[in-house]
Scaffold this motif. Structure first.
Motif, short mmCIF file in Angstrom:
data_model
loop_
_atom_site.label_atom_id
_atom_site.label_comp_id
_atom_site.label_asym_id
_atom_site.label_seq_id
_atom_site.Cartn_x
_atom_site.Cartn_y
_atom_site.Cartn_z
N GLU A 156 -8.09 -0.45 5.65
CA GLU A 156 -8.79 0.82 5.85
C GLU A 156 -8.06 1.74 6.82
OE1 GLU A 156 -12.76 -0.60 6.36
OE2 GLU A 156 -13.24 -0.17 4.25
N VAL A 157 -7.46 1.13 7.84
CA VAL A 157 -6.69 1.93 8.81
C VAL A 157 -5.49 2.58 8.10
CG1 VAL A 157 -5.22 1.83 10.86
CG2 VAL A 157 -7.39 0.58 10.81
N ILE A 158 -4.79 1.78 7.29
CA ILE A 158 -3.60 2.31 6.60
C ILE A 158 -4.01 3.37 5.57
CG2 ILE A 158 -1.63 1.73 5.13
CD1 ILE A 158 -1.85 -1.14 6.37
N LEU A 159 -5.07 3.06 4.83
CA LEU A 159 -5.48 3.95 3.74
C LEU A 159 -5.99 5.29 4.26
CD1 LEU A 159 -7.10 1.29 1.45
CD2 LEU A 159 -5.27 2.85 0.74
N LYS A 160 -6.53 5.29 5.45
CA LYS A 160 -7.04 6.53 6.05
C LYS A 160 -5.91 7.57 6.10
CE LYS A 160 -10.70 6.74 9.31
NZ LYS A 160 -11.14 6.09 10.56
N LYS A 161 -4.73 7.11 6.46
CA LYS A 161 -3.57 8.01 6.53
C LYS A 161 -3.20 8.57 5.16
CE LYS A 161 -0.69 5.09 8.52
NZ LYS A 161 0.48 4.46 9.13
N PHE A 162 -3.55 7.82 4.13
CA PHE A 162 -3.09 8.17 2.78
C PHE A 162 -4.15 8.88 1.96
CE2 PHE A 162 -0.14 4.26 3.04
CZ PHE A 162 0.70 4.97 3.89
N GLU A 163 -5.17 9.44 2.61
CA GLU A 163 -6.15 10.23 1.88
C GLU A 163 -6.83 9.45 0.77
OE1 GLU A 163 -6.19 14.22 2.25
OE2 GLU A 163 -5.98 13.09 4.10
N ALA A 164 -7.03 8.17 1.00
CA ALA A 164 -7.66 7.35 -0.05
C ALA A 164 -9.15 7.66 -0.13
CB ALA A 164 -7.47 5.88 0.27
N ARG A 165 -9.74 7.39 -1.29
CA ARG A 165 -11.17 7.57 -1.45
C ARG A 165 -11.90 6.61 -0.52
NH1 ARG A 165 -9.82 7.01 -6.40
NH2 ARG A 165 -10.90 5.05 -6.66
N ILE B 242 0.84 -1.20 0.00
CA ILE B 242 0.00 0.00 0.00
C ILE B 242 0.88 1.26 0.00
CG2 ILE B 242 -1.65 1.35 1.35
CD1 ILE B 242 -3.01 -0.91 -0.07
N ARG B 243 1.90 1.26 0.85
CA ARG B 243 2.77 2.45 0.91
C ARG B 243 3.46 2.71 -0.42
NH1 ARG B 243 7.98 1.81 4.32
NH2 ARG B 243 8.93 1.47 2.29
N GLU B 244 3.94 1.64 -1.07
CA GLU B 244 4.75 1.80 -2.26
C GLU B 244 3.96 1.80 -3.57
OE1 GLU B 244 8.10 2.39 -2.29
OE2 GLU B 244 7.96 2.50 -0.10
N ARG B 245 2.78 1.20 -3.57
CA ARG B 245 2.09 1.01 -4.84
C ARG B 245 0.73 1.67 -4.96
NH1 ARG B 245 6.64 -0.19 -5.69
NH2 ARG B 245 7.42 -2.11 -6.63
N TYR B 246 0.13 2.01 -3.85
CA TYR B 246 -1.19 2.63 -3.94
C TYR B 246 -1.06 4.06 -4.48
CZ TYR B 246 -5.55 4.84 -2.84
OH TYR B 246 -6.72 5.54 -2.97
N ASP B 247 -1.81 4.37 -5.53
CA ASP B 247 -1.81 5.75 -6.01
C ASP B 247 -3.21 6.12 -6.52
OD1 ASP B 247 -2.03 4.54 -8.48
OD2 ASP B 247 0.08 4.85 -9.02
N GLU B 248 -3.35 7.32 -7.05
CA GLU B 248 -4.69 7.79 -7.41
C GLU B 248 -5.28 7.01 -8.60
OE1 GLU B 248 -1.97 9.39 -8.22
OE2 GLU B 248 -2.20 9.70 -10.39
N LYS B 249 -4.44 6.22 -9.28
CA LYS B 249 -4.94 5.42 -10.40
C LYS B 249 -5.69 4.16 -9.93
CE LYS B 249 -1.41 6.92 -13.68
NZ LYS B 249 -0.24 7.29 -12.85
N VAL B 250 -5.48 3.78 -8.69
CA VAL B 250 -6.14 2.56 -8.19
C VAL B 250 -7.65 2.78 -8.15
CG1 VAL B 250 -6.42 1.02 -6.21
CG2 VAL B 250 -4.13 1.83 -6.86
#
Ligand SMILES: [Zn+2]
Length: 473
Positions: A231-240, A208-216
């Motif tokens: 969901e806990v991790i993604l919350k930090k990363f401003e995910a949709r 998630i840290r290295e590969r998640y981006d706005e294209k996902v």
């Protein structure tokens, strides 16, 4: 264009795997068990200094000694191997995983990676903004955000996903990274023996840290616990919101990842246009050959070559990512006489490589017309975690030719024929030889050893040998 990018979290052969698909095609796969040392930080002890090699060997308390090159020795006032002593403790980070007989490559220039930034406590004020961020104003904005946040000893790398990210988020991540660094430093000061001080997160968090981006476009799993962690991790990363979908069936099965992987990892990969690419890799060098599907000449040839090369350049960039190939790569495209065609293929290839989170550099066409490029190595290639050396051919990829093997067998039979005087002989051969031992060859053997009854059994385990079983009655 990436219209759909999916991340699947599921199970394969009993372990957690993450598969990444772009427009339905498998582009990356990460396994829970892959042991990556890259990024880990150790208290090491200097075991040996080889001035001629400008190399320092360091015991990190794990496997083979790692090594430091002089350019990676960066403590204050200590600029070369001459300033270090055998037995001394050092703080080191793994730059590249061990490969073959080589231990891990280490650096003293520590970098603590976050999602947006890499914090470098010893980088002497260096600020680097990812080359993949092209917009000059944006580069300047990011530079100006981090500049006041670091002292003259520290440094920061601004990663590609920071593009458009607000100052508060970047500043807060940098704070977290500094705190993490202080803990590592404290542990280092308190300890004497080689040991691990910091380990990169597990596959779920790492990917998630290295590969998640706005294209996902979606993240899919069938495991409630994984969903919650994501969901806990993604919350930090401003995910949709609601990007993680929980489904009934294991997505790895549902999306046929096993078959996709098996097909993708063959030596010869077919292209939709009828051509193919052939991939041969050694530790440091990979050669990729592009073949057309048909033998057209004249005008059709130019069109077909261009079409095949364009499709090949997309497939090759996917294959580099999927197989995690690194080092020097030479690509033998189908000959193109027109400069404009060459340029188009080169541009397409470079565009495709931009989807790769690995560091790549296209050098250009060599004098012999091969496209030369490099891809930076951090972790071992995928095949190392999926396969082990073939015990039959010992990794050579070849077995003794049927002709040589059967000649050898006939020779052995001649000796036995005279000494043992057999009535019946049962020959056990590998099943790959059943076609070679046709009627004609069987007849030849019958005529050569008159009076003996032969029985062929294609049940022998080894294609490099055979078994002769003699019955005297
Ligand atoms: Zn083999």
């Amino acid at each position: 264009m990436i219209k759909k990018k999916q991340m699947l979290f599921g199970n394969m052969d009993g372990e957690l795997v993450v598969a990444i698909l772009e427009n339905g095609k498998l582009v990356e796969i990460h396994f829970e068990h892959m042991e990556r040392l890259t990024g880990n930080i150790y208290l090491g002890r200097i075991e040996n200094i080889v001035p001629n090699l400008e190399a320092v060997f360091v015991n990190i308390g794990k496997g083979k000694n790692g090594f430091l090159r002089s350019k990676d020795i960066v403590l204050p006032n200590k600029k070369s191997s001459k300033d270090l002593q055998v037995g001394q403790k050092v703080l080191v980070q793994v730059k590249k995983d061990p490969i073959g007989s080589k231990g891990a490559q280490l650096t003293m220039n520590i970098g603590i990676p976050g999602r947006y930034l890499v914090y470098m406590p010893f980088a002497h004020g260096t600020i680097g903004v990812s080359k993949k961020i092209l917009d000059l104003d944006e580069r300047k904005r990011l530079h100006n955000i981090v500049d006041p946040l670091i002292s003259k000893n520290e440094g920061v790398i601004v990663r590609t996903v920071s593009q458009g990210i607000e100052v508060e988020i970047l500043a807060s991540e940098l704070e977290d990274l500094k705190t993490l660094w202080k803990e590592i430093e404290k542990k280092y000061k308190r300890s004497r023996k080689p040991k691990e001080l910091y380990k990169e997160p597990d596959v779920l968090e790492y990917v998630i840290r290295e590969r998640y981006d706005e294209k996902v476009t979606e993240i899919i799993t069938n495991d409630v616990e994984i969903k919650n962690r994501l969901e806990v991790i993604l919350k930090k990363f401003e995910a949709r919101k609601n990007i993680v979908k929980l489904i009934e069936e294991d997505p790895i099965k549902l999306f046929n990842i096993n078959q996709k992987l098996e097909r993708a990892l063959r030596r010869v990969v077919d292209l939709d246009c009828g051509g193919s690419i052939v991939i041969d890799s050694t530790e440091a060098l990979t050669i990729i050959d592009v073949n057309s599907g048909s033998n057209i000449s004249g005008n059709g040839f130019r069109e077909m070559s261009l079409k095949t090369n364009l499709e090949a350049s997309k497939e090759i960039s996917r294959q580099l990512r999927l197989r995690n190939i690194s080092g020097i790569v030479l690509i033998d495209f189908i000959d193109m006489s027109k400069e404009q065609d060459k340029k188009l293929v080169l541009e397409t290839f470079k565009e495709e490589l931009r989807k790769d989170k690995g560091k790549t550099a296209v050098i250009g066409f060599t004098k012999l017309g091969l496209l030369e490029m490099t891809r930076k190595r951090t972790s071992p290639p995928l095949k190392n975690s999926l396969f082990s050396k073939c015990p039959i051919c010992d990794g050579r990829g070849f077995v003794i030719s049927p002709k040589r093997l059967i000649n050898r067998m006939v020779n052995d039979l001649s000796n036995l024929y005279h000494t043992e005087k057999p009535k019946k002989v049962i020959l056990n051969l590998h099943r790959s030889l059943s076609g070679y031992m046709n009627g004609e060859r069987r007849k030849f053997i019958r005529n050569k050893f008159k009076g003996v009854e032969f029985d062929y059994k294609f049940d022998w385990y080894d294609p490099n040998s055979y078994n002769i079983n003699i019955k005297k009655k």
